[in-house]
Design a protein around this motif. Structure first.
Motif, PDB file in Angstrom:
ATOM      1  N   VAL A 333     -92.191  31.407   6.721  1.00  0.00           N
ATOM      2  CA  VAL A 333     -93.265  32.072   7.466  1.00  0.00           C
ATOM      3  C   VAL A 333     -94.642  31.594   6.970  1.00  0.00           C
ATOM      4  CG1 VAL A 333     -94.367  34.324   7.823  1.00  0.00           C
ATOM      5  CG2 VAL A 333     -91.884  34.109   7.984  1.00  0.00           C
ATOM      6  N   ARG A 334     -95.501  31.239   7.922  1.00  0.00           N
ATOM      7  CA  ARG A 334     -96.793  30.607   7.606  1.00  0.00           C
ATOM      8  C   ARG A 334     -97.660  31.439   6.668  1.00  0.00           C
ATOM      9  NH1 ARG A 334    -100.153  28.883  12.694  1.00  0.00           N
ATOM     10  NH2 ARG A 334     -98.762  27.107  12.581  1.00  0.00           N
ATOM     11  N   GLU A 335     -97.624  32.770   6.777  1.00  0.00           N
ATOM     12  CA  GLU A 335     -98.589  33.590   6.032  1.00  0.00           C
ATOM     13  C   GLU A 335     -98.236  33.765   4.542  1.00  0.00           C
ATOM     14  OE1 GLU A 335     -97.649  37.619   8.109  1.00  0.00           O
ATOM     15  OE2 GLU A 335     -98.135  38.079   6.020  1.00  0.00           O
ATOM     16  N   VAL A 336     -97.195  33.124   4.068  1.00  0.00           N
ATOM     17  CA  VAL A 336     -96.781  33.289   2.671  1.00  0.00           C
ATOM     18  C   VAL A 336     -97.933  32.957   1.706  1.00  0.00           C
ATOM     19  CG1 VAL A 336     -95.809  30.927   2.622  1.00  0.00           C
ATOM     20  CG2 VAL A 336     -95.037  32.624   0.954  1.00  0.00           C
ATOM     21  N   SER A 337     -98.068  33.760   0.660  1.00  0.00           N
ATOM     22  CA  SER A 337     -99.140  33.485  -0.304  1.00  0.00           C
ATOM     23  C   SER A 337     -98.717  33.908  -1.707  1.00  0.00           C
ATOM     24  CB  SER A 337    -100.427  34.213   0.108  1.00  0.00           C
ATOM     25  OG  SER A 337    -100.195  35.603   0.087  1.00  0.00           O
ATOM     26  N   GLU A 338     -99.584  33.626  -2.668  1.00  0.00           N
ATOM     27  CA  GLU A 338     -99.293  33.930  -4.070  1.00  0.00           C
ATOM     28  C   GLU A 338     -98.877  35.400  -4.226  1.00  0.00           C
ATOM     29  OE1 GLU A 338    -102.627  33.640  -6.749  1.00  0.00           O
ATOM     30  OE2 GLU A 338    -101.510  34.875  -8.161  1.00  0.00           O
ATOM     31  N   GLY A 339     -97.854  35.626  -5.031  1.00  0.00           N
ATOM     32  CA  GLY A 339     -97.380  36.993  -5.269  1.00  0.00           C
ATOM     33  C   GLY A 339     -96.272  37.410  -4.318  1.00  0.00           C
ATOM     34  N   ASP A 340     -96.098  36.654  -3.231  1.00  0.00           N
ATOM     35  CA  ASP A 340     -95.013  36.965  -2.294  1.00  0.00           C
ATOM     36  C   ASP A 340     -93.667  36.570  -2.882  1.00  0.00           C
ATOM     37  OD1 ASP A 340     -96.202  38.167  -0.106  1.00  0.00           O
ATOM     38  OD2 ASP A 340     -96.763  36.249   0.808  1.00  0.00           O
ATOM     39  N   TRP A 341     -92.637  37.238  -2.407  1.00  0.00           N
ATOM     40  CA  TRP A 341     -91.275  36.889  -2.807  1.00  0.00           C
ATOM     41  C   TRP A 341     -90.560  36.188  -1.664  1.00  0.00           C
ATOM     42  CZ3 TRP A 341     -88.915  37.507  -7.554  1.00  0.00           C
ATOM     43  CH2 TRP A 341     -89.668  38.208  -8.496  1.00  0.00           C
ATOM     44  N   LEU A 342     -89.868  35.104  -1.991  1.00  0.00           N
ATOM     45  CA  LEU A 342     -89.005  34.428  -1.028  1.00  0.00           C
ATOM     46  C   LEU A 342     -87.572  34.770  -1.368  1.00  0.00           C
ATOM     47  CD1 LEU A 342     -90.626  30.875  -0.924  1.00  0.00           C
ATOM     48  CD2 LEU A 342     -91.046  32.822   0.595  1.00  0.00           C
ATOM     49  N   GLU A 343     -86.756  34.997  -0.350  1.00  0.00           N
ATOM     50  CA  GLU A 343     -85.324  35.184  -0.575  1.00  0.00           C
ATOM     51  C   GLU A 343     -84.609  33.971   0.013  1.00  0.00           C
ATOM     52  OE1 GLU A 343     -83.397  38.622   1.149  1.00  0.00           O
ATOM     53  OE2 GLU A 343     -81.624  38.350  -0.121  1.00  0.00           O
ATOM     54  N   VAL A 344     -83.982  33.216  -0.866  1.00  0.00           N
ATOM     55  CA  VAL A 344     -83.253  32.013  -0.445  1.00  0.00           C
ATOM     56  C   VAL A 344     -81.801  32.418  -0.224  1.00  0.00           C
ATOM     57  CG1 VAL A 344     -82.702  29.624  -0.989  1.00  0.00           C
ATOM     58  CG2 VAL A 344     -84.773  30.669  -1.942  1.00  0.00           C
ATOM     59  N   GLY A 345     -81.322  32.246   0.994  1.00  0.00           N
ATOM     60  CA  GLY A 345     -79.957  32.663   1.321  1.00  0.00           C
ATOM     61  C   GLY A 345     -78.926  31.591   1.016  1.00  0.00           C
ATOM     62  N   MET A 346     -77.648  31.944   1.108  1.00  0.00           N
ATOM     63  CA  MET A 346     -76.546  31.001   0.884  1.00  0.00           C
ATOM     64  C   MET A 346     -76.599  30.382  -0.514  1.00  0.00           C
ATOM     65  SD  MET A 346     -74.809  31.046   3.717  1.00  0.00           S
ATOM     66  CE  MET A 346     -73.735  29.634   3.517  1.00  0.00           C
ATOM     67  N   MET A 347     -76.918  31.200  -1.512  1.00  0.00           N
ATOM     68  CA  MET A 347     -77.106  30.671  -2.870  1.00  0.00           C
ATOM     69  C   MET A 347     -76.021  31.110  -3.847  1.00  0.00           C
ATOM     70  SD  MET A 347     -79.598  28.588  -3.023  1.00  0.00           S
ATOM     71  CE  MET A 347     -79.515  28.412  -4.775  1.00  0.00           C
ATOM     72  N   GLY A 348     -74.818  31.417  -3.337  1.00  0.00           N
ATOM     73  CA  GLY A 348     -73.758  31.856  -4.244  1.00  0.00           C
ATOM     74  C   GLY A 348     -73.130  30.724  -5.042  1.00  0.00           C
ATOM     75  N   ALA A 349     -73.285  29.486  -4.570  1.00  0.00           N
ATOM     76  CA  ALA A 349     -72.590  28.356  -5.200  1.00  0.00           C
ATOM     77  C   ALA A 349     -73.555  27.476  -5.988  1.00  0.00           C
ATOM     78  CB  ALA A 349     -71.913  27.512  -4.123  1.00  0.00           C
ATOM     79  N   TYR A 350     -73.157  27.108  -7.186  1.00  0.00           N
ATOM     80  CA  TYR A 350     -73.933  26.171  -8.010  1.00  0.00           C
ATOM     81  C   TYR A 350     -75.404  26.603  -8.113  1.00  0.00           C
ATOM     82  CZ  TYR A 350     -69.688  23.579  -7.083  1.00  0.00           C
ATOM     83  OH  TYR A 350     -68.379  23.220  -6.963  1.00  0.00           O
ATOM     84  N   SER A 351     -75.633  27.870  -8.281  1.00  0.00           N
ATOM     85  CA  SER A 351     -76.998  28.381  -8.457  1.00  0.00           C
ATOM     86  C   SER A 351     -77.148  28.814  -9.918  1.00  0.00           C
ATOM     87  CB  SER A 351     -77.260  29.523  -7.475  1.00  0.00           C
ATOM     88  OG  SER A 351     -76.203  30.481  -7.516  1.00  0.00           O
ATOM     89  N   ASN A 352     -76.842  30.071 -10.226  1.00  0.00           N
ATOM     90  CA  ASN A 352     -76.956  30.538 -11.614  1.00  0.00           C
ATOM     91  C   ASN A 352     -76.014  29.768 -12.545  1.00  0.00           C
ATOM     92  OD1 ASN A 352     -75.404  32.394  -9.756  1.00  0.00           O
ATOM     93  ND2 ASN A 352     -74.439  32.884 -11.716  1.00  0.00           N
ATOM     94  N   ALA A 353     -74.954  29.171 -11.997  1.00  0.00           N
ATOM     95  CA  ALA A 353     -74.025  28.404 -12.831  1.00  0.00           C
ATOM     96  C   ALA A 353     -74.716  27.186 -13.459  1.00  0.00           C
ATOM     97  CB  ALA A 353     -72.821  27.947 -12.004  1.00  0.00           C
ATOM     98  N   LEU A 354     -75.763  26.684 -12.826  1.00  0.00           N
ATOM     99  CA  LEU A 354     -76.440  25.476 -13.313  1.00  0.00           C
ATOM    100  C   LEU A 354     -77.732  25.790 -14.068  1.00  0.00           C
ATOM    101  CD1 LEU A 354     -76.079  23.180 -10.154  1.00  0.00           C
ATOM    102  CD2 LEU A 354     -74.555  23.388 -12.102  1.00  0.00           C
ATOM    103  N   ARG A 355     -78.053  27.064 -14.205  1.00  0.00           N
ATOM    104  CA  ARG A 355     -79.341  27.468 -14.768  1.00  0.00           C
ATOM    105  C   ARG A 355     -79.470  27.062 -16.241  1.00  0.00           C
ATOM    106  NH1 ARG A 355     -79.401  33.327 -13.677  1.00  0.00           N
ATOM    107  NH2 ARG A 355     -77.952  33.360 -15.415  1.00  0.00           N
ATOM    108  N   THR A 356     -80.651  26.603 -16.606  1.00  0.00           N
ATOM    109  CA  THR A 356     -80.940  26.265 -18.002  1.00  0.00           C
ATOM    110  C   THR A 356     -82.129  27.111 -18.473  1.00  0.00           C
ATOM    111  OG1 THR A 356     -82.674  24.632 -17.667  1.00  0.00           O
ATOM    112  CG2 THR A 356     -80.403  23.851 -17.428  1.00  0.00           C
ATOM    113  N   GLY A 357     -82.422  27.008 -19.745  1.00  0.00           N
ATOM    114  CA  GLY A 357     -83.609  27.680 -20.280  1.00  0.00           C
ATOM    115  C   GLY A 357     -84.747  26.706 -20.482  1.00  0.00           C
TER     116      GLY A 357
END
Ligand SMILES: Cc1ncc(COP(=O)(O)O)c(C=O)c1O
Length: 388
Positions: A333-357
């Motif tokens: 959505v065009r109006e997105v700005s700082e402080g907004d949250w995005l929800e990325v869908g279809m993220m059950g696979a290879y998401s948190n499993a690949l997370r690093t620090g």
């Protein structure tokens, strides 16, 4: 246990998080598992590497998954601890002797993969020359049709496969063949081509007891990917056409869990069409880079999701590394700005499993969200009928 919310917006309103949150929808994972287990004429092994979050594993179990493709002793231990009745199969072609011994002697693992004679000898030695081994040989197969090719690292060609299987025959109670056509494979014929290779090998050695057609089945990111049932039709057709009578199994990862989670990430800066997020390639969003901008993304505020005109954006993760970029076009959505949250869908696979620090950015926040997954409805004209 993770907290439960009615929606991602409710989570934002009640928790005001500062870090990314993985929103797991266990009811969707359970429903998907049930569909896959029903559709496949053999054992369905979940590839644990894809997402090893306990909530996810338990949802798969409730959906009827009883077998697990475990690739490390850590995964074997995790599954056995959470789901003591589960059957683990060690489907990684290269394992340490200690891992094999513990898997066999402590966790009841009998099914092991190999693609080299030294690995075969290692399995036999580490299990004290056990008589009840089920040994699966990994074949090399072409990777066309998949977004993430897995060719090159594992698997042997036909003649070597025949030689190794003949050698393994006297060491195993049962023999199997396995392959992986590559991840997010959108061409059912890739499985037909791989089964033709497997059948040629199987016939050359007088038959095998098992055929494992691997993983690679696509998640419906865009909605135009073939459904799992089309792959089952191709697989069964090829098995029959090539006169194979062995037992079947498959090892899906992303197919089972991709639509079971989303990721909430905050915009820390907007620079024109570039959004700098608090999550990225070294966090939960690596797949946005490696398989590209095909994930549904919506703007969500504590008051609810925000609709509006859509624009194309490039995304950047929080670290200082320039690899931490996820080139677009990501449709947001065009109006997105700082402080907004995005929800990325279809993220059950290879998401948190690949997370690093890496670079000090990490977030282990996981929440359960009880909605039906808005992103399922955005992909097709007809909403996918899954449990509410
Ligand atoms: C041996 C094996 N089986 C299964 C899988 C799961 O693949 P996918 O998530 O594409 O279904 C993988 C992924 O790398 C794998 O290496």
């Amino acid at each position: 246990m993770a907290d439960t919310f009615g929606s991602a917006a409710a989570l934002l309103a009640l928790r005001s998080p500062e870090n990314p949150v993985v929103c797991v929808r266990p009811h969707l994972i359970e429903a998907r598992a049930r569909k896959v287990v029903t559709a496949f004429p053999g054992d369905v092994l979940y590839a644990v590497k894809c997402n090893d979050t306990p909530i996810v594993l338990e949802a798969l179990w409730r959906g009827g998954v009883r077998h697990f493709d475990t690739a490390s002793i850590g995964e074997v231990r995790l599954v056995r601890r959470l789901l003591p009745q589960a059957r683990c199969h060690f489907m990684h072609p290269v394992k340490s002797a200690e891992a094999i011994a513990e898997a066999y002697h402590r966790h009841g693992v009998r099914r092991f993969v190999f693609d080299h004679e030294d690995e075969l000898a290692k399995i036999v030695a580490a299990t004290d020359r056990a008589r009840d081994l089920e040994l699966f040989l990994r074949l090399a197969v072409p990777g066309q049709g998949s977004l993430l090719s897995l060719t090159g690292k594992f698997g042997v060609e036909r003649d070597e496969a025949v030689r190794l299987l003949r050698r393994a025959r006297g060491m195993a109670a049962e023999l199997g063949l396995t392959f992986h056509v590559g991840s997010q494979c959108v061409d059912p014929e890739a499985f037909e081509r791989a089964i033709a290779i497997a059948a040629d090998v199987a016939h050359a050695v007088g038959g095998v007891e098992h055929l494992d057609v691997g993983g690679g089945f696509p998640a419906l990111y865009k909605g135009d990917e073939p459904e799992f049932e089309a792959f089952v039709t191709s697989i069964v057709g090829a098995v029959v056409a090539h006169g194979l009578t062995c037992r079947l199994q498959c090892e899906p990862g992303r197919l089972l869990v991709a639509d079971g989670a989303s990721v909430l990430t905050r915009v820390e800066l907007r620079r024109g069409r570039s959004l700098y997020l608090n999550d990225g390639v070294y966090g939960n969003l690596a797949e946005l880079k490696w398989i590209g901008p095909q994930f549904p993304i919506r703007l969500v505020r504590p008051s609810g999701p925000v609709d509006g005109e859509i624009e194309d954006f490039d995304l950047y993760g929080p670290t200082c590394d320039s690899i931490d970029s996820m080139p677009g076009p990501h449709r947001i959505v065009r109006e997105v700005s700082e402080g907004d949250w995005l929800e990325v869908g279809m993220m059950g696979a290879y998401s948190n499993a690949l997370r690093t620090g890496f670079n000090g950015f990490t977030s282990e926040a996981v929440a359960i969200v009880r909605d039906r997954g808005w992103y399922l409805d955005t992909r097709r004209d007809e909403p996918t009928a899954l449990a509410a």
